[in-house]
Write a protein that holds these residues in place. Sequence first.
Motif, PDB file in Angstrom:
ATOM      1  N   CYS A 102       1.268  -7.826   5.382  1.00 29.88           N
ATOM      2  CA  CYS A 102       2.269  -7.006   6.034  1.00 29.88           C
ATOM      3  C   CYS A 102       1.392  -7.646   7.521  1.00 29.88           C
ATOM      4  CB  CYS A 102       2.852  -5.179   5.859  1.00 29.88           C
ATOM      5  SG  CYS A 102       1.708  -4.185   5.861  1.00 29.88           S
ATOM      6  N   GLY A 103       0.483  -6.819   8.140  1.00 27.45           N
ATOM      7  CA  GLY A 103       0.000  -7.483   9.365  1.00 27.45           C
ATOM      8  C   GLY A 103       0.077  -5.348   9.524  1.00 27.45           C
ATOM      9  N   CYS A 105      -1.855  -3.146   9.454  1.00 28.16           N
ATOM     10  CA  CYS A 105      -3.105  -2.474   9.603  1.00 28.16           C
ATOM     11  C   CYS A 105      -3.378  -3.292  10.508  1.00 28.16           C
ATOM     12  CB  CYS A 105      -3.151  -1.941   8.553  1.00 28.16           C
ATOM     13  SG  CYS A 105      -3.940  -3.014   7.779  1.00 28.16           S
ATOM     14  N   CYS A 137      -5.682   0.349   4.403  1.00 25.26           N
ATOM     15  CA  CYS A 137      -4.606  -0.779   4.324  1.00 25.26           C
ATOM     16  C   CYS A 137      -3.333  -0.278   3.083  1.00 25.26           C
ATOM     17  CB  CYS A 137      -4.968  -1.992   3.864  1.00 25.26           C
ATOM     18  SG  CYS A 137      -4.148  -3.667   3.130  1.00 25.26           S
ATOM     19  N   CYS A 139      -1.101  -2.669   2.468  1.00 26.40           N
ATOM     20  CA  CYS A 139      -1.450  -3.696   1.324  1.00 26.40           C
ATOM     21  C   CYS A 139      -2.632  -3.866   0.456  1.00 26.40           C
ATOM     22  CB  CYS A 139      -0.520  -4.623   1.940  1.00 26.40           C
ATOM     23  SG  CYS A 139       0.694  -4.295   2.750  1.00 26.40           S
TER      24      CYS A 139
END
Lengths: 163, 749
Positions: A102-103, A105, A137, A139
């Motif tokens: 998702c980016g 963090c 993170c 994800c």
Amino acid sequence: MANFVLNGQAVTIDADPNMPLLWAVREKLGLTGTKFGCGIAQCGACTMHLDGDPIRSCSTPVSMAEGREVTTIEGVSGEAGNGDGLASAIQAAWISEQVPQCGYCQSGQIMSATALLRDNPSPSDDDIDAAMRGNICRCGTYTRIRRAIKVASGQAQPREEEA
Amino acid sequence: MNDMSPDKKERSKLAKWSRRGFIGAGVLAGGGLLIGIGVRPGNPVGALSPKVAGAGENLVNSWVKIGADNIVTAIVPHCEMGQGAHSVLAQMLADELDADWDKVRVQQAPTDGSYVVTDTARMFVAPFTMNAADWIEPTWNGLFTQIARMADAMITGGSSSIRTTGQHSMRIAGAAARGMLVGAAAQSWDVPASEITTENSTLIHKASGKSAPYAEFASAAAHQPMDQTPRLKTPDQYRLMGKSKARTDIPAKINGTAEFGIDAVPEGLDLSYAAVVRPPVPGTTVVSMNAEQAKTMSGVLQILNMGNFVALVADSYWQAQQAINTIQIEWSRSESPILTMDDQYAAFAAALDEAGETGGDEAAKKGDAQGALASAATTIDAEYRVPFLAHAPMEPINCTAYVKDGKCDIWASTQVPLMARSGVAETLGISANDVTVHHPYIGGGFGRRLGADEMSMAARVAAATGYPVKMIWSREEDTQKALYRCADLARMRAGLDESGKLVAFDHAFTQRHDPAEACVPAMYDIANTSVRVAPAELHLPFQAWRSVDHSQQGFFIESFIDEAAHAAGADPLEYRMEMLKGSARHVAVLQKLAEISDWNVETAEGHAKGVAMVESFGTIVGEVIEVDMTSGKPRLVNAWAVCDAGYVMNPDGFKNQIEGGIVFGLTAAMYGELELEDGAIKQSNFHDYRMLRMDETPNIEVALINSGDVPVGGAGEPGLPPAAPAFTNAIFAATGKRLRMLPVAKQFA
Ligand code: FES
Ligand code: FES
């Protein structure tokens, strides 16, 4: 009034001295690359550098930045970068290892990694754990972050894209 | 079956298609052929162009436009939340279009009924239509486009983007667009279309030496007839599909420029910020509040009692949150008799007691499980339980809203933009056409962002204030007052014959949502199976959570299969292999897993490995986890996964998803738990609702098998379900201690 240097530029803002740096930078100065994740110094999404050291900006009042140098993800990136090429090497590794999902963090991860490699150009696994364990993170990209740090520090070869 | 008229069962399935059912469901793997339809009936490029195409850009069909600079842009209807769908969907379209990948861009489709995900909806409600013959395809396409529009089906979930929209829309759209470009060039060059070839966004007629970039014929192509069932490439012709192309969204995510919902700074708007407090116990409302102190605090603009929540609007989010924290709110009493987790588990147990050994709703039945249990040489039984879990996406829940002159603009990270639009319209009593939903990148979804409540809350606050407001939930609000993976209790019984073979399996539990097959160990050859649901009340509201029912059922079933293996004195991997002999795909996954994990090699002192395998969302995943118990507490050392998704479109992207699924599953297994106190959730933030961190995450190795010839499977969820049971099975192998509840860490505290 608070005065500090943000990514190399002197700034003055009208903010409650207790306002966390995170919100001052995001809302008052309009730089949104630094993220809010927890607000209690648990996740690292808000990591900035204060005089070069990584800090959790959600729990650092603007008053602490008075007269000091604050660097954000925007500051270490691209043209505005710090000039030592470190952040670009890290970002290149983040691309070769295809780290982010998702980016959200990742600004924080990169700020922590940049501080780590500046002090320790060839970190061991334990060094990486110690420097990065404050950054969550959700994800689950940890194994890629580890590999990217090794690539950026020349301890591993970058992944080749399958043509 | 007659293609024209769905039989009764399918009709009722259509009728039952509720939004929630659709959202929560993993889309079932449907037919086998790559025939679907990606092109909209009537090719409505005229109406769409102003919405998606800029100056110099020509829309060829709904999903692709070509610029004067020969840049090909794929217009993607799914959200990007880290799963890589934007990039891979573009890869699929570009491959069929023979586009030059270096000149391909991705554009998020606008929140507009024209961009519903027809094929995702279709595969869920009527998978039988996915194999339709060419002549009937346009009819189905028209019908399902209508249905999807009615249901606001612009959804990202169910590990479905690639296998539905990708396989059945983007590829068709790419191939159709290629045909239209060829048609336009053939006309202009006056040569047979069959003599024109395409490569790297260029049209070529070899005999005459003519060639032209796509851009030259993009405008004419839009007027060409559009083939709704174009010929698609076979795997040997793929140039981009099956390749680990770098994701297009990553560059912006490493330099702070990627925009998430929370970053929305709408041009020309001077934002105020809202913090909110929602009821600590679900369903309760504000009785009274004392906001005296808050009123005096700096930056505070308005304090709003919205009935089912309180909002405080201020000049900055931090001020709003500080001030709202001082408000004392009295909430109404909840009707729920459940105040603690003990109460919740007692409610589950009561439902299971009442169902007894044969009662409850039948979820699956094969042979005579009760009879086989009675005559089995050995029987084992066990009770398993799992707690409630929060999604905890990294980006806190937020929404920016501006209501003015009967119109509303919304900026939000959402998996369901069209439903958000309808929800907001309904809340404000205005037409959906007067609501515009902007949805940038999502900072983690995992099912949490499949609802529209937050957008309606923000719209109400914005309507009440009259100015643009960015609402941000604190991490505490989202941990304690959201929607959850359900807790559950399961009772399982197994019967083994003299040889140790599993001949009877009975499984009863209380929570069944989606996918319907998650509770059935169908892949195993067990002669007598009974699966029963005894529904029980849930204190906290349910929401699909990454892999939905598989998240608990994977743990129940794969732990219990492990118990059976040990009861039979068999190696747990061999034992599974024996029961999977009828399926070459499953056997191949286990064989490869044994190989890469060195299953048969002695582990280090104090270490042990556990195995588990779950098939979900069309993908078979086997995992082995290695734990180190030398300190007395489990440490995760290694994780190996082997996946067979039929065919993987972007291997590295797929692996990233499986790695993420494993970490998500292990996080829940190690630490995940929400407890209740007086009916309210105790845990509040990452200090007590813990996540695995870098130093606690094992090394992960993922291997892929492209067995082909089956519908493509999903990536986002299937990595998760085997992680928890493989972990606890490893702990059993190391210690002889069988963990029948989660989380793990507190059982070694
Ligand atoms: S937001 Fe600062 S550490 Fe989480
Ligand atoms: S990439 Fe999503 S939280 Fe790290």
